[in-house]
Design an enzyme around this catalytic site. Structure first.
Site, PDB file in Angstrom:
ATOM      1  N   TYR A  39     -40.594  50.839 -53.103  1.00  0.00           N
ATOM      2  CA  TYR A  39     -41.573  50.704 -52.015  1.00  0.00           C
ATOM      3  C   TYR A  39     -41.182  49.473 -51.216  1.00  0.00           C
ATOM      4  CZ  TYR A  39     -46.368  50.478 -50.010  1.00  0.00           C
ATOM      5  OH  TYR A  39     -47.460  50.431 -49.176  1.00  0.00           O
ATOM      6  N   GLU A  78     -45.266  55.343 -35.898  1.00  0.00           N
ATOM      7  CA  GLU A  78     -44.564  55.269 -34.622  1.00  0.00           C
ATOM      8  C   GLU A  78     -43.240  56.022 -34.650  1.00  0.00           C
ATOM      9  OE1 GLU A  78     -45.418  52.696 -36.509  1.00  0.00           O
ATOM     10  OE2 GLU A  78     -46.300  51.036 -35.353  1.00  0.00           O
ATOM     11  N   GLY A  90     -42.833  55.305 -43.524  1.00  0.00           N
ATOM     12  CA  GLY A  90     -44.232  54.923 -43.654  1.00  0.00           C
ATOM     13  C   GLY A  90     -44.818  54.361 -42.376  1.00  0.00           C
ATOM     14  N   ILE A 108     -45.150  59.196 -45.354  1.00  0.00           N
ATOM     15  CA  ILE A 108     -46.389  58.817 -46.039  1.00  0.00           C
ATOM     16  C   ILE A 108     -47.280  58.170 -44.987  1.00  0.00           C
ATOM     17  CG2 ILE A 108     -47.435  57.406 -47.861  1.00  0.00           C
ATOM     18  CD1 ILE A 108     -44.751  57.538 -49.340  1.00  0.00           C
ATOM     19  N   LYS A 110     -39.777  54.352 -50.086  1.00  0.00           N
ATOM     20  CA  LYS A 110     -40.818  54.396 -49.062  1.00  0.00           C
ATOM     21  C   LYS A 110     -40.484  53.288 -48.077  1.00  0.00           C
ATOM     22  CE  LYS A 110     -45.591  53.839 -47.755  1.00  0.00           C
ATOM     23  NZ  LYS A 110     -46.940  53.338 -48.064  1.00  0.00           N
ATOM     24  N   THR A 124     -51.168  50.638 -50.540  1.00  0.00           N
ATOM     25  CA  THR A 124     -51.859  49.708 -49.645  1.00  0.00           C
ATOM     26  C   THR A 124     -53.242  50.216 -49.246  1.00  0.00           C
ATOM     27  OG1 THR A 124     -49.736  48.959 -48.771  1.00  0.00           O
ATOM     28  CG2 THR A 124     -51.675  48.439 -47.475  1.00  0.00           C
TER      29      THR A 124
END
Length: 329
Positions: A169, A227, A224, A241, A199, A78
């Protein structure tokens, strides 16, 4: 005295469990063929003012990521604008990252596209050039209609590069149905021999935990969402990641957690959340992420490409951003 002894015992046991968990995670990754790292950067792709990829600064970017304690790369995803690059550019970007990272850190190459043929082609290329692993989003326009169809799609994709560990992903906008990732893993475990993990980008902590527990904890789960880093560590999920300017903060969170200093770990986690609040205040786009990376690293990586917002902040807003980030980065 007795209370102090009990506290010491608890802290000692906690450290043993955390160390054991870390060793188990590393062993599991090796069993899947490779250690992909546990503090993994999602680097931005540097662009020149004419919008073309600036391959000249890839090495400088990697040196910065090393300095900020990253030990792995997730490229063409992304933040890298993989979907905003042509097939040729994605191949060139993957080749360049692997070239500069060789002997320095592992590289996971994202190969997801809108169709199976192109994704298989990019997966084959990732294997040919020596990627450490590869990953793929499902198609985002013609979306899989069920978990079973998704498993069939990913099985056909993963077989294009059978020698590489494959990471699914997960991203919550990419499926036409509610995606039960543990169910996906249970089904995919029977079909995809090189499936290494996920992920996981959902901010829902229960979903992350259920994913990590699927198939008796067989798979390597890489969170990913910034938070959830400290909560993830507390649950034994160490891989992450994240944005390329958060490496030092995440490293500090991890070190404080491993040493048993939860107060310090919470402080650094809050610091990451404050940075996230600032990015949202200023638009939260990929161009902004590139500007923040430039502020942190002093490397000009340009703006994002259309259809993303491809404009820099005006000078006065940029100075305000720098001031708000001054004591956080």
């Amino acid at each position: 005295m007795q209370g102090g002894f009990k506290t010491s015992c608890r802290l000692g046991l906690s450290k043993i469990l955390k160390d054991s968990s870390t060793r188990f995670k590393q062993f599991r990754q090796i069993c899947h063929g490779v250690h992909v790292g546990d503090l993994i950067a999602a680097p931005v792709t540097p662009f020149r003012t004419d919008g073309e990829i600036n391959f000249d600064v890839f090495d400088s970017c990697l040196s910065f990521l090393e300095k900020w304690h990253f030990n792995g790369l997730f490229v063409n995803g992304t933040l890298s604008e993989g979907m905003n690059q042509s097939q040729k550019e994605r191949k060139q970007s993957a080749e360049k990252w692997i070239e500069v990272a060789r002997g320095r850190m592992p590289v996971i190459v994202h190969v997801g596209t809108g169709n199976l043929k192109d994704s298989r082609y990019l997966a084959e290329h990732a294997q040919e050039i020596g990627a450490t692993a590869f990953a793929a989003l499902p198609p985002t326009y013609h979306k899989p209609a069920s978990v079973e169809i998704l498993v069939d799609y990913m099985t056909q994709l993963a077989t294009a590069a059978p020698k590489l560990p494959f990471y699914f992903y997960e991203y919550n906008v990419t499926t036409g149905v509610y995606l039960n990732i543990p169910e996906f893993l249970r089904l995919a475990d029977k079909c995809i021999p090189n499936l290494a993990g996920v992920k996981h980008t959902s901010p829902e902590l229960p979903a992350l935990v259920n994913c990590a527990r699927a198939c008796n904890g067989k798979f390597n789960i890489l969170t990913g969402t910034l938070e959830q880093y400290l909560p993830s560590l507390s649950l034994g999920i160490e891989g992450v990641i994240t944005a390329p300017y958060l490496g030092k903060i995440f490293y500090n969170i991890r070190q404080a957690f491993r040493s048993g200093d939860m107060e310090k770990a919470q402080k650094y986690q809050t610091q990451a959340l404050l940075i996230d609040n600032i990015t949202k205040k200023y638009g939260g786009c990929i161009s902004l992420a590139k500007q923040i990376f430039a502020i942190a690293s002093s490397i000009d990586v340009g703006n994002a490409r259309l259809p993303l917002n491809n404009k820099s902040l005006p000078p006065d807003r940029l100075e305000n951003l720098k001031e708000e980030l001054r004591d956080l980065l």
